[in-house]
Write a protein that holds these residues in place. Sequence first.
Motif, PDB file in Angstrom:
ATOM      1  N   ASP A 111       9.245   2.029   6.221  1.00  0.00           N
ATOM      2  CA  ASP A 111       8.958   2.707   7.479  1.00  0.00           C
ATOM      3  C   ASP A 111       9.700   4.044   7.410  1.00  0.00           C
ATOM      4  O   ASP A 111      10.915   4.103   7.603  1.00  0.00           O
ATOM      5  CB  ASP A 111       9.476   1.841   8.627  1.00  0.00           C
ATOM      6  CG  ASP A 111       8.987   2.317   9.980  1.00  0.00           C
ATOM      7  OD1 ASP A 111       8.260   3.321  10.035  1.00  0.00           O
ATOM      8  OD2 ASP A 111       9.354   1.691  10.991  1.00  0.00           O
ATOM      9  N   LEU A 112       8.979   5.106   7.086  1.00  0.00           N
ATOM     10  CA  LEU A 112       9.592   6.413   6.805  1.00  0.00           C
ATOM     11  C   LEU A 112       9.484   7.345   8.006  1.00  0.00           C
ATOM     12  O   LEU A 112       8.397   7.578   8.530  1.00  0.00           O
ATOM     13  CB  LEU A 112       8.906   7.052   5.589  1.00  0.00           C
ATOM     14  CG  LEU A 112       9.190   8.544   5.326  1.00  0.00           C
ATOM     15  CD1 LEU A 112      10.667   8.764   5.023  1.00  0.00           C
ATOM     16  CD2 LEU A 112       8.325   9.061   4.182  1.00  0.00           C
ATOM     17  N   TRP A 113      10.646   7.890   8.409  1.00  0.00           N
ATOM     18  CA  TRP A 113      10.702   8.922   9.447  1.00  0.00           C
ATOM     19  C   TRP A 113      11.305  10.170   8.817  1.00  0.00           C
ATOM     20  O   TRP A 113      12.487  10.194   8.482  1.00  0.00           O
ATOM     21  CB  TRP A 113      11.550   8.463  10.629  1.00  0.00           C
ATOM     22  CG  TRP A 113      10.997   7.279  11.353  1.00  0.00           C
ATOM     23  CD1 TRP A 113      11.224   5.962  11.075  1.00  0.00           C
ATOM     24  CD2 TRP A 113      10.112   7.311  12.480  1.00  0.00           C
ATOM     25  NE1 TRP A 113      10.541   5.162  11.950  1.00  0.00           N
ATOM     26  CE2 TRP A 113       9.851   5.961  12.828  1.00  0.00           C
ATOM     27  CE3 TRP A 113       9.523   8.335  13.222  1.00  0.00           C
ATOM     28  CZ2 TRP A 113       9.020   5.623  13.895  1.00  0.00           C
ATOM     29  CZ3 TRP A 113       8.697   8.000  14.281  1.00  0.00           C
ATOM     30  CH2 TRP A 113       8.455   6.658  14.615  1.00  0.00           C
TER      31      TRP A 113
ATOM     32  N   SER B 214       5.536   7.657   8.579  1.00  0.00           N
ATOM     33  CA  SER B 214       4.597   7.094   7.612  1.00  0.00           C
ATOM     34  C   SER B 214       5.016   5.681   7.226  1.00  0.00           C
ATOM     35  O   SER B 214       6.210   5.381   7.126  1.00  0.00           O
ATOM     36  CB  SER B 214       4.550   7.979   6.360  1.00  0.00           C
ATOM     37  OG  SER B 214       3.542   7.551   5.471  1.00  0.00           O
ATOM     38  N   ILE B 215       4.023   4.822   7.037  1.00  0.00           N
ATOM     39  CA  ILE B 215       4.257   3.496   6.473  1.00  0.00           C
ATOM     40  C   ILE B 215       3.836   3.554   5.007  1.00  0.00           C
ATOM     41  O   ILE B 215       2.707   3.942   4.686  1.00  0.00           O
ATOM     42  CB  ILE B 215       3.448   2.407   7.203  1.00  0.00           C
ATOM     43  CG1 ILE B 215       3.838   2.363   8.688  1.00  0.00           C
ATOM     44  CG2 ILE B 215       3.679   1.045   6.547  1.00  0.00           C
ATOM     45  CD1 ILE B 215       5.275   1.962   8.941  1.00  0.00           C
ATOM     46  N   LEU B 216       4.744   3.161   4.114  1.00  0.00           N
ATOM     47  CA  LEU B 216       4.500   3.231   2.679  1.00  0.00           C
ATOM     48  C   LEU B 216       4.545   1.833   2.076  1.00  0.00           C
ATOM     49  O   LEU B 216       5.439   1.040   2.391  1.00  0.00           O
ATOM     50  CB  LEU B 216       5.561   4.106   2.000  1.00  0.00           C
ATOM     51  CG  LEU B 216       5.787   5.505   2.585  1.00  0.00           C
ATOM     52  CD1 LEU B 216       6.939   6.190   1.856  1.00  0.00           C
ATOM     53  CD2 LEU B 216       4.521   6.343   2.505  1.00  0.00           C
ATOM     54  N   PHE B 217       3.590   1.555   1.215  1.00  0.00           N
ATOM     55  CA  PHE B 217       3.581   0.300   0.453  1.00  0.00           C
ATOM     56  C   PHE B 217       4.057   0.612  -0.959  1.00  0.00           C
ATOM     57  O   PHE B 217       3.517   1.505  -1.623  1.00  0.00           O
ATOM     58  CB  PHE B 217       2.174  -0.295   0.420  1.00  0.00           C
ATOM     59  CG  PHE B 217       2.056  -1.519  -0.446  1.00  0.00           C
ATOM     60  CD1 PHE B 217       2.542  -2.740  -0.025  1.00  0.00           C
ATOM     61  CD2 PHE B 217       1.460  -1.437  -1.696  1.00  0.00           C
ATOM     62  CE1 PHE B 217       2.435  -3.869  -0.829  1.00  0.00           C
ATOM     63  CE2 PHE B 217       1.348  -2.553  -2.509  1.00  0.00           C
ATOM     64  CZ  PHE B 217       1.839  -3.774  -2.075  1.00  0.00           C
ATOM     65  N   VAL B 218       5.066  -0.119  -1.414  1.00  0.00           N
ATOM     66  CA  VAL B 218       5.703   0.166  -2.698  1.00  0.00           C
ATOM     67  C   VAL B 218       5.522  -1.013  -3.643  1.00  0.00           C
ATOM     68  O   VAL B 218       5.766  -2.170  -3.276  1.00  0.00           O
ATOM     69  CB  VAL B 218       7.214   0.447  -2.520  1.00  0.00           C
ATOM     70  CG1 VAL B 218       7.843   0.854  -3.848  1.00  0.00           C
ATOM     71  CG2 VAL B 218       7.431   1.533  -1.474  1.00  0.00           C
ATOM     72  N   ASN B 219       5.110  -0.701  -4.855  1.00  0.00           N
ATOM     73  CA  ASN B 219       4.989  -1.710  -5.912  1.00  0.00           C
ATOM     74  C   ASN B 219       5.775  -1.221  -7.119  1.00  0.00           C
ATOM     75  O   ASN B 219       5.476  -0.167  -7.680  1.00  0.00           O
ATOM     76  CB  ASN B 219       3.517  -1.918  -6.284  1.00  0.00           C
ATOM     77  CG  ASN B 219       3.323  -3.075  -7.257  1.00  0.00           C
ATOM     78  OD1 ASN B 219       4.263  -3.538  -7.895  1.00  0.00           O
ATOM     79  ND2 ASN B 219       2.088  -3.538  -7.384  1.00  0.00           N
ATOM     80  N   TYR B 220       6.790  -1.978  -7.485  1.00  0.00           N
ATOM     81  CA  TYR B 220       7.620  -1.604  -8.632  1.00  0.00           C
ATOM     82  C   TYR B 220       7.657  -2.773  -9.598  1.00  0.00           C
ATOM     83  O   TYR B 220       8.440  -3.689  -9.459  1.00  0.00           O
ATOM     84  CB  TYR B 220       9.024  -1.231  -8.171  1.00  0.00           C
ATOM     85  CG  TYR B 220       9.915  -0.651  -9.256  1.00  0.00           C
ATOM     86  CD1 TYR B 220       9.381   0.050 -10.327  1.00  0.00           C
ATOM     87  CD2 TYR B 220      11.293  -0.797  -9.192  1.00  0.00           C
ATOM     88  CE1 TYR B 220      10.190   0.587 -11.308  1.00  0.00           C
ATOM     89  CE2 TYR B 220      12.120  -0.260 -10.167  1.00  0.00           C
ATOM     90  CZ  TYR B 220      11.557   0.433 -11.226  1.00  0.00           C
ATOM     91  OH  TYR B 220      12.361   0.971 -12.205  1.00  0.00           O
TER      92      TYR B 220
END
Length: 217
Positions: free
Chosen positions: A59-61, A45-51
Amino acid sequence: MKAMASTSGLLLLLAVVAGGTSVLTAAAAAAESPKPTPWPHQFHSILFVNYSGSLSLIDLWYDWTNGRNFNIVQDQLGKLLYDLEWNNGTSFFYTLDSTKECRSAQLDVGILRPNWLDGAVYLGQENVDGFLCNVWQKVDFIWYYEDVITNRPVHWVFYTGRSIHVMTFEVGAVLEDAKWQAPLYCFKKKDTQADYKLDVGYLEPQLQSILRASTQL
């Protein structure tokens, strides 16, 4: 008098039946509340993070089958960081550039189980990122949004405000074994270690142990 007694008895019976029906209806409603879909044992999965305005891509495996999880994190205009986690609780945080930075950590529990959302409280439905989602809350720390139609995760957000948006979700995708090896310099003792942040994964660092432990069987 007999007529009045019969009428009273009938009303009492109707009240009992109505009350029982209400209880059954409530129980049925609770039983019918959607449950979060367990994560596939392997996915990419590709995750977009806003903090709080700090942006990054992950880039999550996820590979439960082989007891490992890998976050490759690109901060906006920043370093490319690698967060490699194993089910024995060992984690490595490193770069692959000339700085050869690396840290390791040992947790009491391993990676998140596929059913880590078991026990989450259903909150209803909400439109998020253009998708109608079922929403759950887990241990007062995380709100999880899942597409009603496909059951794919769409979004999750932590109580701190860290917001994760799922851009792609490839079920069954597996990263080749050679990419799961931490570099040799991670296993060499150093007097000093580079100073860089370790909150690089898709979970709040202070919540990883809580969420992982809450799903251990």
